[in-house]
Design a protein around this motif. Structure first.
Motif, PDB file in Angstrom:
ATOM      1  N   ARG A   6      -8.999   3.905 -58.215  1.00  0.00           N
ATOM      2  CA  ARG A   6      -8.573   4.226 -56.706  1.00  0.00           C
ATOM      3  C   ARG A   6      -8.628   5.586 -56.045  1.00  0.00           C
ATOM      4  O   ARG A   6      -8.369   5.727 -55.713  1.00  0.00           O
ATOM      5  N   ALA A   7      -9.011   6.949 -57.054  1.00  0.00           N
ATOM      6  CA  ALA A   7      -8.965   7.726 -56.735  1.00  0.00           C
ATOM      7  C   ALA A   7     -11.261   8.372 -56.995  1.00  0.00           C
ATOM      8  O   ALA A   7     -11.296   7.815 -58.123  1.00  0.00           O
ATOM      9  N   LEU A   8     -11.666   9.244 -56.198  1.00  0.00           N
ATOM     10  CA  LEU A   8     -12.717   9.596 -56.442  1.00  0.00           C
ATOM     11  C   LEU A   8     -12.304  11.473 -56.592  1.00  0.00           C
ATOM     12  O   LEU A   8     -11.993  11.928 -55.450  1.00  0.00           O
ATOM     13  N   LEU A   9     -12.713  11.796 -58.070  1.00  0.00           N
ATOM     14  CA  LEU A   9     -12.618  13.257 -57.924  1.00  0.00           C
ATOM     15  C   LEU A   9     -13.821  14.038 -57.242  1.00  0.00           C
ATOM     16  O   LEU A   9     -14.873  13.838 -58.151  1.00  0.00           O
ATOM     17  N   PHE A  10     -13.868  15.143 -56.519  1.00  0.00           N
ATOM     18  CA  PHE A  10     -14.758  15.738 -56.482  1.00  0.00           C
ATOM     19  C   PHE A  10     -15.394  17.424 -56.569  1.00  0.00           C
ATOM     20  O   PHE A  10     -13.828  18.063 -56.540  1.00  0.00           O
ATOM     21  N   ASP A  11     -16.353  18.054 -57.482  1.00  0.00           N
ATOM     22  CA  ASP A  11     -16.340  19.370 -57.895  1.00  0.00           C
ATOM     23  C   ASP A  11     -16.505  19.511 -56.462  1.00  0.00           C
ATOM     24  O   ASP A  11     -16.915  18.857 -55.586  1.00  0.00           O
ATOM     25  N   LEU A  12     -16.122  20.655 -56.575  1.00  0.00           N
ATOM     26  CA  LEU A  12     -16.810  22.021 -54.999  1.00  0.00           C
ATOM     27  C   LEU A  12     -17.679  22.437 -54.907  1.00  0.00           C
ATOM     28  O   LEU A  12     -19.217  22.260 -54.435  1.00  0.00           O
ATOM     29  N   ASP A  13     -18.211  23.435 -55.848  1.00  0.00           N
ATOM     30  CA  ASP A  13     -19.531  24.383 -55.777  1.00  0.00           C
ATOM     31  C   ASP A  13     -20.576  23.889 -56.879  1.00  0.00           C
ATOM     32  O   ASP A  13     -20.262  23.021 -58.005  1.00  0.00           O
ATOM     33  N   GLY A  14     -21.050  23.793 -56.151  1.00  0.00           N
ATOM     34  CA  GLY A  14     -22.847  22.289 -56.103  1.00  0.00           C
ATOM     35  C   GLY A  14     -23.134  21.101 -56.122  1.00  0.00           C
ATOM     36  O   GLY A  14     -23.434  20.954 -56.366  1.00  0.00           O
ATOM     37  N   THR A  15     -21.573  20.617 -55.508  1.00  0.00           N
ATOM     38  CA  THR A  15     -21.430  19.357 -55.321  1.00  0.00           C
ATOM     39  C   THR A  15     -20.833  19.183 -53.838  1.00  0.00           C
ATOM     40  O   THR A  15     -22.046  19.052 -52.775  1.00  0.00           O
ATOM     41  N   LEU A  16     -19.965  19.202 -53.948  1.00  0.00           N
ATOM     42  CA  LEU A  16     -20.008  19.311 -52.007  1.00  0.00           C
ATOM     43  C   LEU A  16     -20.327  20.480 -51.594  1.00  0.00           C
ATOM     44  O   LEU A  16     -20.533  20.418 -49.862  1.00  0.00           O
ATOM     45  N   LEU A  17     -20.056  21.460 -51.647  1.00  0.00           N
ATOM     46  CA  LEU A  17     -20.648  22.882 -51.527  1.00  0.00           C
ATOM     47  C   LEU A  17     -21.901  22.926 -51.922  1.00  0.00           C
ATOM     48  O   LEU A  17     -21.794  24.081 -53.157  1.00  0.00           O
ATOM     49  N   PRO A  18     -22.876  22.543 -51.462  1.00  0.00           N
ATOM     50  CA  PRO A  18     -24.722  23.163 -52.550  1.00  0.00           C
ATOM     51  C   PRO A  18     -24.904  24.874 -52.710  1.00  0.00           C
ATOM     52  O   PRO A  18     -24.360  25.389 -51.308  1.00  0.00           O
ATOM     53  N   PHE A  19     -24.812  24.763 -53.780  1.00  0.00           N
ATOM     54  CA  PHE A  19     -25.966  26.438 -53.567  1.00  0.00           C
ATOM     55  C   PHE A  19     -26.050  26.806 -55.057  1.00  0.00           C
ATOM     56  O   PHE A  19     -25.482  26.084 -55.926  1.00  0.00           O
ATOM     57  N   HIS A  20     -26.765  27.601 -54.977  1.00  0.00           N
ATOM     58  CA  HIS A  20     -27.547  28.239 -56.547  1.00  0.00           C
ATOM     59  C   HIS A  20     -26.138  28.628 -56.589  1.00  0.00           C
ATOM     60  O   HIS A  20     -25.845  30.133 -57.193  1.00  0.00           O
TER      61      HIS A  20
END
Length: 253
Positions: A6-20
């Motif tokens: 029912r729900a998708l939990l997304f990380d932000l840093d390095g996932t939806l916002l790629p960066f090193h």
């Protein structure tokens, strides 16, 4: 295809916002130290922030928000005057922090994933580790092109009481949204911080583009692949219209 999700939990840093990660954190402190040097000891502030952050991550007092845990640890240890120092930190996040956008690598795939999930009726949660204030999270959401996505919850230090990799962080999300673990999938790039959600019974998707693995413990993931693979996975999910109505009405705090 049948799913209990029912729900998708997304990380932000390095996932939806790629960066090193290491490059970003180096740039972060290079900007922060001179910005707050007038009200702190610039030679010691980096270590002092890390020490307070570790105390916040290790906090087990449910009555304290992450911000309260950080402030207690930081100001108790340093003896800095709280009001002017916190005001300076706030100013930094509002005016200087946005310059760090140059260290990130946004992709339109992130927005497409979130929008596709919403269109199919799933709750979407921005389950970023709540060690940053709301202003810093909102800036990073804008960089990622997802600031107008109607997330059911955005986790920040002001209103969350635990941090990753504490399983209680995920329990708090479940309780806030009245969800069972088996109804959720945690999608992120950090083996330890995001993988621990699987121990609660959530499905997990390890995003490998900006992989972080400290080599501690052995955590199994239900799925793994690139952010493009996440998009293909979401595109293949069945429609849940009844959840979709709810996804646009749940507040983010």
């Amino acid at each position: 295809m049948v799913t209990r999700l029912r729900a998708l939990l997304f990380d932000l840093d390095g996932t939806l916002l790629p960066f090193h990660h290491e490059r970003f954190m180096k740039g972060y402190f290079q900007k922060l130290v001179p910005a707050v040097a007038e009200v702190v000891d610039p030679e010691r502030i980096v270590g002092q922030i890390w020490q307070a952050t570790e105390a916040m991550i290790g906090n087990e007092e449910p009555a304290l928000t992450n911000e309260e845990a950080f402030r207690r640890a930081f100001f108790t240890a340093t003896g800095y005057p709280e009001a002017p120092v916190w005001e300076r930190f706030t100013w930094f996040y509002e005016t200087v922090f946005p310059e760090l956008a140059a260290l990130t690598e946004p992709t339109p795939v992130a927005r497409e994933i979130c929008q596709t999930a919403l269109d199919k009726g799933y709750l979407v949660v921005l389950a970023t580790n709540p060690i940053f204030p709301d202003a810093a999270v909102r800036h990073r959401m804008r960089w990622a092109g997802i600031d107008d996505i109607p997330f059911a919850l955005v986790t920040t230090m002001e209103h969350m009481h635990y941090c990753k990799p504490n399983p209680k962080y995920y329990v708090e999300i479940l309780e806030r949204l009245d969800l069972a673990p088996y109804e959720c999938m945690m999608i992120g790039n950090d083996v330890q911080e995001d993988g621990v959600a699987g121990q609660l019974g959530m499905e997990t998707f390890l995003v490998t583009d900006c992989l972080i693995d400290r080599g501690v413990g052995h955590l199994e993931f239900t799925h793994r692949g690139t952010l493009e693979d996440v998009l293909r996975f979401v595109q293949g999910l069945p429609v849940r219209p009844e959840t979709g109505r709810r996804a646009n009405t749940v507040p983010d705090h």
